[in-house]
Design a protein around this motif. Structure first.
Motif, PDB file in Angstrom:
ATOM      1  N   LEU A   1      -5.667  16.548  -3.509  1.00 24.05           N
ATOM      2  CA  LEU A   1      -5.549  15.231  -4.136  1.00 24.05           C
ATOM      3  C   LEU A   1      -4.224  15.095  -4.885  1.00 24.05           C
ATOM      4  N   VAL A   2      -3.794  16.170  -5.503  1.00 21.24           N
ATOM      5  CA  VAL A   2      -2.494  16.176  -6.178  1.00 21.24           C
ATOM      6  C   VAL A   2      -1.375  15.992  -5.149  1.00 21.24           C
ATOM      7  N   TYR A   3      -1.498  16.686  -4.024  1.00 19.56           N
ATOM      8  CA  TYR A   3      -0.514  16.550  -2.940  1.00 19.56           C
ATOM      9  C   TYR A   3      -0.421  15.104  -2.454  1.00 19.56           C
ATOM     10  N   TYR A   4      -1.567  14.505  -2.153  1.00 16.27           N
ATOM     11  CA  TYR A   4      -1.541  13.129  -1.653  1.00 16.27           C
ATOM     12  C   TYR A   4      -1.087  12.143  -2.728  1.00 16.27           C
ATOM     13  N   SER A   5      -1.366  12.421  -3.979  1.00 15.77           N
ATOM     14  CA  SER A   5      -0.853  11.569  -5.051  1.00 15.77           C
ATOM     15  C   SER A   5       0.670  11.622  -5.083  1.00 15.77           C
TER      16      SER A   5
ATOM     17  N   GLN B   1      -0.597   5.195 -12.354  1.00 15.40           N
ATOM     18  CA  GLN B   1      -2.057   5.219 -12.442  1.00 15.40           C
ATOM     19  C   GLN B   1      -2.676   4.508 -11.248  1.00 15.40           C
ATOM     20  N   GLU B   2      -2.078   3.381 -10.834  1.00 14.71           N
ATOM     21  CA  GLU B   2      -2.586   2.650  -9.665  1.00 14.71           C
ATOM     22  C   GLU B   2      -2.450   3.488  -8.399  1.00 14.71           C
ATOM     23  N   THR B   3      -1.367   4.226  -8.275  1.00 16.01           N
ATOM     24  CA  THR B   3      -1.172   5.098  -7.118  1.00 16.01           C
ATOM     25  C   THR B   3      -2.247   6.173  -7.086  1.00 16.01           C
ATOM     26  N   ILE B   4      -2.461   6.831  -8.204  1.00 21.88           N
ATOM     27  CA  ILE B   4      -3.484   7.878  -8.279  1.00 21.88           C
ATOM     28  C   ILE B   4      -4.866   7.293  -7.994  1.00 21.88           C
TER      29      ILE B   4
ATOM     30  N   ASP C   1      -9.494   6.673  -4.481  1.00 22.21           N
ATOM     31  CA  ASP C   1     -10.398   5.774  -3.761  1.00 22.21           C
ATOM     32  C   ASP C   1     -10.464   6.142  -2.285  1.00 22.21           C
ATOM     33  N   TYR C   2      -9.333   6.502  -1.695  1.00 26.07           N
ATOM     34  CA  TYR C   2      -9.286   6.790  -0.263  1.00 26.07           C
ATOM     35  C   TYR C   2      -9.729   8.211   0.074  1.00 26.07           C
ATOM     36  N   TYR C   3      -9.193   9.185  -0.660  1.00 21.14           N
ATOM     37  CA  TYR C   3      -9.430  10.599  -0.336  1.00 21.14           C
ATOM     38  C   TYR C   3     -10.517  11.257  -1.183  1.00 21.14           C
ATOM     39  N   GLY C   4     -10.894  10.644  -2.284  1.00 18.29           N
ATOM     40  CA  GLY C   4     -11.753  11.290  -3.259  1.00 18.29           C
ATOM     41  C   GLY C   4     -13.137  11.680  -2.770  1.00 18.29           C
TER      42      GLY C   4
ATOM     43  N   VAL D   1       0.013   1.253   9.697  1.00 22.13           N
ATOM     44  CA  VAL D   1      -0.731   0.625   8.605  1.00 22.13           C
ATOM     45  C   VAL D   1      -2.194   1.041   8.592  1.00 22.13           C
ATOM     46  N   GLU D   2      -2.842   1.141   9.756  1.00 21.99           N
ATOM     47  CA  GLU D   2      -4.260   1.492   9.785  1.00 21.99           C
ATOM     48  C   GLU D   2      -4.533   2.908   9.301  1.00 21.99           C
ATOM     49  N   ASP D   3      -3.514   3.774   9.266  1.00 28.77           N
ATOM     50  CA  ASP D   3      -3.693   5.140   8.803  1.00 28.77           C
ATOM     51  C   ASP D   3      -3.331   5.311   7.331  1.00 28.77           C
ATOM     52  N   GLU D   4      -2.687   4.322   6.766  1.00 25.65           N
ATOM     53  CA  GLU D   4      -2.220   4.444   5.386  1.00 25.65           C
ATOM     54  C   GLU D   4      -3.350   4.249   4.393  1.00 25.65           C
ATOM     55  N   VAL D   5      -3.150   4.792   3.234  1.00 23.44           N
ATOM     56  CA  VAL D   5      -3.996   4.480   2.097  1.00 23.44           C
ATOM     57  C   VAL D   5      -3.563   3.095   1.651  1.00 23.44           C
ATOM     58  N   VAL D   6      -4.493   2.220   1.428  1.00 22.90           N
ATOM     59  CA  VAL D   6      -4.160   0.862   1.042  1.00 22.90           C
ATOM     60  C   VAL D   6      -3.932   0.827  -0.457  1.00 22.90           C
ATOM     61  N   ASP D   7      -2.724   0.437  -0.848  1.00 25.37           N
ATOM     62  CA  ASP D   7      -2.366   0.339  -2.269  1.00 25.37           C
ATOM     63  C   ASP D   7      -2.667  -1.073  -2.736  1.00 25.37           C
TER      64      ASP D   7
END
Length: 134
Positions: A9-13, A68-71, A76-79, A127-133
């Motif tokens: 999760l830290v990596y993806y953040s 904070q919004e990024t994290i 939300d996506y990976y958690g 886009v379909e593979d991205e985490v939606v911000d």
């Protein structure tokens, strides 16, 4: 959560901060270990522990709203994914694969995953593979 899941999760953040915020979330290097990306300092802090329920280091009040919004978007996506799922995902992605070049799958390694490799890779995902911000 497991310390291994926390590492992913830290990596993806960090990865998505590079894409969305155009800057690193933190200064520590991320290394391409056999079980996926790892921040060595965080590993040593939790060494010997499999699971954690609190994170005693760091100060979330130092994060700006965008960070904070990024994290939050990453969580939300990976958690809800398992540590193993996250490990397998990182093993299919270029930044980890390229940093592990020349190493056998289970061989120890400490090559740093370059921030620019992370930024290029994650910004190029469809886009379909991205985490939606949001």
């Amino acid at each position: 959560m497991s310390t291994m899941k926390l590492q992913k999760l830290v990596y993806y953040s960090q990865a998505w901060s590079l894409v969305w915020d155009e800057k690193p979330l933190f200064k520590e290097d991320i290394e391409a270990w056999a079980n996926g990306p790892v921040v060595r300092d965080l590993f040593y802090y939790h060494r010997g522990r499999y699971e954690i329920d609190t994170v005693e280091i760091g100060n979330p009040r130092l994060l700006d709203q965008k960070q904070q919004e990024t994290i939050d978007a990453v969580l939300d996506y990976y958690g809800d994914k398992s540590a193993q799922w996250l490990i397998e995902l990182t093993h299919m992605e270029d930044p980890w694969i390229e940093a592990r070049e020349g190493l056998h799958p289970l061989e120890r390694g400490d090559k740093v995953i370059p921030l620019d490799a992370m930024a290029v890779y994650y910004s190029s995902l469809p886009v379909e593979d991205e985490v939606v911000d949001e």
